[in-house]
Design a protein around this motif. Structure first.
Motif: not given
Ligand SMILES: Cc1ncc(COP(=O)(O)O)c(C=O)c1O
Length: 388
Positions: A94-98, A122-126, A196-201, A222-224
């Motif tokens: 569903t998302n990175l946190s999960g 890092d993004f606070p959710t982490v 690795v969190d690749a959300v912003q890449a 959801v982002k790029f």
């Protein structure tokens, strides 16, 4: 009326970009630069949802499952193409946190290893997921904000005796890329699992999972990736996946979901074990369309385009106004700008339909494949009175 207000009002902003790229997306009015938060959806997504989800549901009800699973498989194939992976090594999330929670719970317990190393930036959710892992004995150790996070020597010290390293590929708050491959190498040498969190890449900074050298990689559409919310992904090496016993599980994590023998749980091979119960389908239909649309241009070309827009902004800013990473090889896809009063500047931008946000007292914006050089010039003009 300023040139900016006139241009945004007219929507006359497509001069230097192939009109067909822009026409592929549904875009809010004005200049959209919030792609680090939410990317615009491709027009094709509505049709895909109709064909792959609503249609089979209306016509076949439960017999539509074949088509829905095929739609999720298509999402996995698109992600695989994007990140240079095998579809079998990708599990929808569903998302990175999960995804991160599932990995932390599933990794083998090591009596002598309790430390999760992450960064304050890092993004606070982490941090929240890591804090919750205290429930089963894990402890968080933060690398402080600033230069430390991009310094492999600092990582090396923190990684000694650690259980897991969480590495954000690209920070959006200061648009800096981390030396991921160097950090994962250090982790591997110390027998530390790496995530690795690749959300912003993903979608804007080209990378291939094999080059990053991590055990796991997490992303979201959801982002790029222009794929809407609710469609994340977890990639794992076969080796790392085989070591994991997910706790948050279900019948789609079974080797054969349709066996229906309650006494015979056999975990699926590879990454699919991280799936769980009855999956959602619609978010993956939308997300696959987003990724497919990006792949028509190619991540290398998108990167080159976006980075030249960022160059234009950098060149137009006065000395001292740039708050994010300048170096093209080390920066992400966002730009942060010092202004005298970020709140006031943001209100003005909103009034001109120039969409950005604020972070840490700065304005933050991020262009994408559908933005133009002309838009960057209009943004610079609009920002002029607020620049320090
Ligand atoms: C680097 C990074 N990681 C993670 C997230 C969000 O995580 P999740 O998908 O769990 O909402 C964001 C959202 O802005 C982000 O920028």
């Amino acid at each position: 009326m300023t040139r900016t207000a006139r241009a945004t009002a007219k929507g006359d902003l497509t001069m230097s970009i192939a009109a067909d790229i822009r026409a592929k997306f549904e875009m809010p009015e004005g200049i959209y630069l919030l792609n680090h938060s939410v990317g615009c959806l491709p027009r094709a997504a509505r049709r895909a949802l109709e064909d792959q989800w609503f249609g089979p549901w209306a016509e076949k009800g439960s017999d539509g499952w074949g088509e829905w699973i095929a739609a999720v498989d298509h999402f996995r194939e698109m992600v695989a193409r994007l990140i240079g992976a095998q579809p079998d090594d990708i599990c929808p999330q569903t998302n990175l946190s999960g995804g991160l929670s599932k990995i932390l719970c599933a990794l083998p317990v090591r009596e002598d290893r309790h430390k999760i190393v992450l960064c304050e930036e890092d993004f606070p959710t982490v941090g929240f997921v890591a804090a919750a892992a205290a429930h089963f004995g894990l402890e968080t150790e933060f690398i402080p904000r600033g230069d430390a996070a991009t310094d492999p020597d600092v990582w090396a010290k923190h990684l000694d005796g650690a259980h897991v390293a969480f590495i954000t590929h690209t920070f959006s708050n200061r648009s800096a890329r981390l030396p991921v491959a160097e950090i994962t190498k250090l982790a591997r040498e110390r027998d530390v699992y790496s995530v690795v969190d690749a959300v912003q890449a993903s979608g804007v900074i080209p990378y291939a999972v094999d080059d990053l050298g991590a055990d796991f990689l997490l992303g979201t559409s959801v982002k790029f990736l222009c794929g809407g919310s609710g469609a994340g992904f977890l990639w794992a090496t076969k080796d790392a996946a085989e070591k994991c016993s997910p706790v948050d599980t279900g019948w789609f994590s079974h080797e054969n979901p349709f066996e229906f023998d309650i006494r015979n749980y056999r975990v699926a091979p590879g990454a699919r074990r991280f799936w769980g119960g009855t999956p959602s389908i619609a978010p993956y239909v939308v997300a696959a369309t987003g990724i497919e649309t990006l792949l028509q241009s190619g991540v290398e070309a998108i990167h080159a385009h976006n980075q030249s827009l960022i160059d234009r902004l950098h060149e137009g800013l006065p000395d001292g106004a740039l708050a994010s990473e300048r170096d093209r090889e080390r920066r992400g896809n966002a730009v942060l700008i010092h202004v005298a009063d970020a709140g006031e500047a943001l209100e003005k931008m909103k009034s001109l339909s120039i969409r950005m946000d604020t972070r840490e007292g700065c304005l933050r914006l991020s262009p994408h494949l559908y933005n133009t050089m002309e838009e960057m010039d209009l943004v610079l003009e609009a920002l002029g009175p607020f620049l320090k």
